[in-house]
Motif scaffolding. Structure first.
Motif, PDB file in Angstrom:
ATOM      1  N   THR A  22       0.852  -1.178   0.000  1.00 19.71           N
ATOM      2  CA  THR A  22       0.000   0.000   0.000  1.00 19.71           C
ATOM      3  C   THR A  22       0.888   1.227   0.000  1.00 19.71           C
ATOM      4  OG1 THR A  22      -0.055  -0.070   2.408  1.00 19.71           O
ATOM      5  CG2 THR A  22      -1.841  -1.172   1.234  1.00 19.71           C
ATOM      6  N   PRO A  23       0.412   2.441  -0.442  1.00 21.86           N
ATOM      7  CA  PRO A  23      -0.955   2.736  -0.792  1.00 21.86           C
ATOM      8  C   PRO A  23      -1.287   2.510  -2.253  1.00 21.86           C
ATOM      9  CG  PRO A  23       0.307   4.735  -0.833  1.00 21.86           C
ATOM     10  CD  PRO A  23       1.252   3.634  -0.454  1.00 21.86           C
ATOM     11  N   GLU A 148      20.046  11.254   2.223  1.00 23.60           N
ATOM     12  CA  GLU A 148      19.070  12.314   2.483  1.00 23.60           C
ATOM     13  C   GLU A 148      18.239  12.578   1.239  1.00 23.60           C
ATOM     14  OE1 GLU A 148      18.803  16.961   4.077  1.00 23.60           O
ATOM     15  OE2 GLU A 148      20.773  15.996   3.792  1.00 23.60           O
ATOM     16  N   PHE A 149      16.929  12.681   1.433  1.00 25.94           N
ATOM     17  CA  PHE A 149      16.001  13.080   0.377  1.00 25.94           C
ATOM     18  C   PHE A 149      15.661  14.549   0.624  1.00 25.94           C
ATOM     19  CE2 PHE A 149      11.833  13.432  -1.698  1.00 25.94           C
ATOM     20  CZ  PHE A 149      12.096  12.810  -2.913  1.00 25.94           C
ATOM     21  N   ILE A 150      16.059  15.420  -0.280  1.00 25.31           N
ATOM     22  CA  ILE A 150      15.998  16.866  -0.038  1.00 25.31           C
ATOM     23  C   ILE A 150      14.752  17.479  -0.664  1.00 25.31           C
ATOM     24  CG2 ILE A 150      17.164  19.066  -0.455  1.00 25.31           C
ATOM     25  CD1 ILE A 150      19.798  17.615  -0.312  1.00 25.31           C
ATOM     26  N   LYS A 277      14.634  -1.887 -14.208  1.00 25.95           N
ATOM     27  CA  LYS A 277      13.233  -2.021 -14.588  1.00 25.95           C
ATOM     28  C   LYS A 277      12.404  -0.763 -14.337  1.00 25.95           C
ATOM     29  CE  LYS A 277      11.812  -4.213 -10.232  1.00 25.95           C
ATOM     30  NZ  LYS A 277      11.269  -5.456  -9.653  1.00 25.95           N
ATOM     31  N   TYR A 278      12.989   0.232 -13.655  1.00 28.68           N
ATOM     32  CA  TYR A 278      12.227   1.458 -13.413  1.00 28.68           C
ATOM     33  C   TYR A 278      12.606   2.583 -14.366  1.00 28.68           C
ATOM     34  CZ  TYR A 278      10.681  -0.821  -9.154  1.00 28.68           C
ATOM     35  OH  TYR A 278      10.123  -1.696  -8.268  1.00 28.68           O
ATOM     36  N   GLN A 279      13.299   2.263 -15.441  1.00 30.68           N
ATOM     37  CA  GLN A 279      13.690   3.292 -16.401  1.00 30.68           C
ATOM     38  C   GLN A 279      12.474   4.011 -16.978  1.00 30.68           C
ATOM     39  OE1 GLN A 279      16.319   1.070 -19.075  1.00 30.68           O
ATOM     40  NE2 GLN A 279      17.984   2.430 -18.492  1.00 30.68           N
ATOM     41  N   PRO A 289       7.926   5.693  -4.136  1.00 29.43           N
ATOM     42  CA  PRO A 289       7.957   4.338  -3.574  1.00 29.43           C
ATOM     43  C   PRO A 289       9.389   3.924  -3.219  1.00 29.43           C
ATOM     44  CG  PRO A 289       6.612   4.410  -5.554  1.00 29.43           C
ATOM     45  CD  PRO A 289       7.313   5.724  -5.474  1.00 29.43           C
ATOM     46  N   PRO A 290       9.572   3.163  -2.145  1.00 28.18           N
ATOM     47  CA  PRO A 290      10.924   2.782  -1.701  1.00 28.18           C
ATOM     48  C   PRO A 290      11.749   2.111  -2.784  1.00 28.18           C
ATOM     49  CG  PRO A 290       9.292   2.222  -0.031  1.00 28.18           C
ATOM     50  CD  PRO A 290       8.530   2.663  -1.235  1.00 28.18           C
ATOM     51  N   GLN A 291      11.114   1.257  -3.617  1.00 29.14           N
ATOM     52  CA  GLN A 291      11.886   0.549  -4.630  1.00 29.14           C
ATOM     53  C   GLN A 291      12.396   1.509  -5.707  1.00 29.14           C
ATOM     54  OE1 GLN A 291       8.675   0.281  -4.014  1.00 29.14           O
ATOM     55  NE2 GLN A 291       7.429  -0.226  -5.812  1.00 29.14           N
ATOM     56  N   MET A 292      11.631   2.571  -6.006  1.00 27.70           N
ATOM     57  CA  MET A 292      12.090   3.561  -6.978  1.00 27.70           C
ATOM     58  C   MET A 292      13.159   4.462  -6.369  1.00 27.70           C
ATOM     59  SD  MET A 292       8.474   4.563  -8.814  1.00 27.70           S
ATOM     60  CE  MET A 292       9.186   5.891  -9.762  1.00 27.70           C
ATOM     61  N   GLU A 293      13.024   4.760  -5.088  1.00 26.83           N
ATOM     62  CA  GLU A 293      14.030   5.571  -4.408  1.00 26.83           C
ATOM     63  C   GLU A 293      15.375   4.829  -4.382  1.00 26.83           C
ATOM     64  OE1 GLU A 293      14.101   8.431  -0.439  1.00 26.83           O
ATOM     65  OE2 GLU A 293      12.481   6.995  -0.757  1.00 26.83           O
ATOM     66  N   ARG A 294      15.309   3.532  -4.140  1.00 28.95           N
ATOM     67  CA  ARG A 294      16.536   2.722  -4.131  1.00 28.95           C
ATOM     68  C   ARG A 294      17.159   2.685  -5.530  1.00 28.95           C
ATOM     69  NH1 ARG A 294      18.733  -1.011  -0.729  1.00 28.95           N
ATOM     70  NH2 ARG A 294      20.146  -2.521  -1.687  1.00 28.95           N
ATOM     71  N   TYR A 295      16.325   2.516  -6.532  1.00 29.78           N
ATOM     72  CA  TYR A 295      16.797   2.510  -7.921  1.00 29.78           C
ATOM     73  C   TYR A 295      17.521   3.818  -8.237  1.00 29.78           C
ATOM     74  CZ  TYR A 295      16.430   2.936 -13.026  1.00 29.78           C
ATOM     75  OH  TYR A 295      16.705   3.135 -14.360  1.00 29.78           O
ATOM     76  N   ALA A 296      16.937   4.942  -7.827  1.00 28.62           N
ATOM     77  CA  ALA A 296      17.531   6.245  -8.106  1.00 28.62           C
ATOM     78  C   ALA A 296      18.885   6.380  -7.418  1.00 28.62           C
ATOM     79  CB  ALA A 296      16.588   7.354  -7.643  1.00 28.62           C
TER      80      ALA A 296
END
Length: 370
Positions: A22-23, A148-150, A277-279, A289-296
């Protein structure tokens, strides 16, 4: 609804997760242009790639101030009103030239498209450390770095101070153009030794011109992988330019690597498998989403170590007649000299399989921007 949940479109070559987090919606939808010919259902394998999008996000020309989808030509600018790390073309002294002085010079030379850092890019004063082999610093696992996410201007101010003290900076961008004519930057990832940053331009895009100081400091090497499009997006969206750039993609050609992708280089030098896979993800989605943040984060987390390994190898393989490191730095300098220019909307429409008359295309573009 006040805060509609974004829709996840997951197109892995594996069936969907029966218990998505979720969400996000538990009923992913796949657009027709991305479906397999055999149809879409719980038993079908999914197409390659990953797309996460939200139909509820407002159009970029409404939600983003300063987004210009018109056919007005793009003119390079310095949004801070000053030009940090300027070099006097006569004395060769670094200073902070005012915007008025720069505009006067542009008028004298008869070109509104003169690169603001043309003089500084003619002969880049690189740090001596760039030409010296050093022991590479392995970044370790992603979770071992501070992060850090700014999203606020005060943290941008702190980041600028931190970057001004660095000697090497890894940079990458995540871009969105699925629902925009010209596209815009949704994330800027930056890594220095021991620390990863992800900047949210949707929150702090108005003050990112402050990054111009470290970005144009020739004593700080800026490391990209395939940075051509990223550099142009920085110019267009934030008035940011680069001086002293090293492109690992360009370096992979100089070293005759079997592949030139970032995923390959991370695997080759760091023995780490990273997903790509998030290109095609919709990077406007917030919260990210956490998985996209990790990818970045992965796009810059390993990049300085790769640069250090490649630089050492370029120095080692160079000969009296062929300086491979100098060739790679020259490639980066030429990339930095490029200037962004708009692609006309009519040209964008012509890329579709159907054809439209000029008048119809103009009316369609005007209607879409309302």
């Amino acid at each position: 609804p006040a805060n509609p949940a974004p829709i996840v479109i997951q197109t892995d070559p594996v069936p969907p997760d029966p218990t998505p987090s979720t969400p996000y919606s538990s009923n992913p939808q796949l657009p027709t242009w991305n479906r397999l010919q055999k149809g879409f259902g719980p038993t079908n394998h999914w197409a390659r790639g990953q797309m996460l999008r939200s139909n509820q996000i407002s159009k970029p020309q409404i939600s983003r101030h300063g987004l210009d989808n018109s056919d007005t030509p793009f003119i390079p600018s310095l949004r801070s009103g000053i030009k940090p790390n300027a070099i006097d073309s006569v004395t060769g002294v670094n200073d902070h030239t005012s915007l008025d002085d720069l505009l006067n010079k542009m008028r004298e030379q008869g070109s509104a498209r003169l690169h603001p850092y043309y003089d500084e890019l003619q002969e880049v004063d690189y740090s001596k450390s760039v030409f010296q082999s050093t022991e590479p610093v392995h970044p370790g696992p992603l979770d071992s770095h501070a992060y850090e996410f700014i999203t606020t201007e005060d943290r941008i101010d702190v980041l600028v101070q931190t970057l001004n003290e660095a000697t090497e900076i890894a940079i990458d961008l995540e871009h969105h153009d699925y629902r925009s004519y010209l596209g815009f930057t949704c994330l800027i990832q930056i890594s220095i030794t021991g620390h990863d940053y992800v900047i949210d331009p949707l929150s702090v895009g108005h003050c990112l011109y402050k990054l111009l100081d470290p970005f144009t400091n020739p004593q700080i090497i800026k490391v990209f992988h395939g940075g051509n499009n990223d550099l142009l997006a920085l110019q267009r969206d934030f008035g940011l330019y680069l001086v002293a750039m090293f492109d690992t993609n360009y370096s992979s050609y100089a070293l005759r690597m079997p592949k030139d992708s970032l995923a390959f280089l991370v695997d080759y030098y760091c023995n780490v498998k990273v997903t790509k896979k998030y290109q095609r993800a919709d990077w406007r989605v917030r919260p990210l989403p956490p998985q996209m943040e990790r990818y970045a984060r992965e796009d810059t987390h390993y990049l300085l170590y790769i640069y250090q390994r490649m630089r050492n190898e370029l120095i080692r393989r160079s000969t009296k007649d062929v300086n491979l490191l100098a060739q790679v730095l020259e490639g980066g300098r030429r990339i930095c000299l490029k200037l962004y220019s708009k692609e006309r909307k009519r040209k964008l429409i012509s890329k579709n399989k159907f054809s439209l008359g000029r008048e119809v295309a103009d009316q369609l573009c005007a209607w879409r921007d309302k």
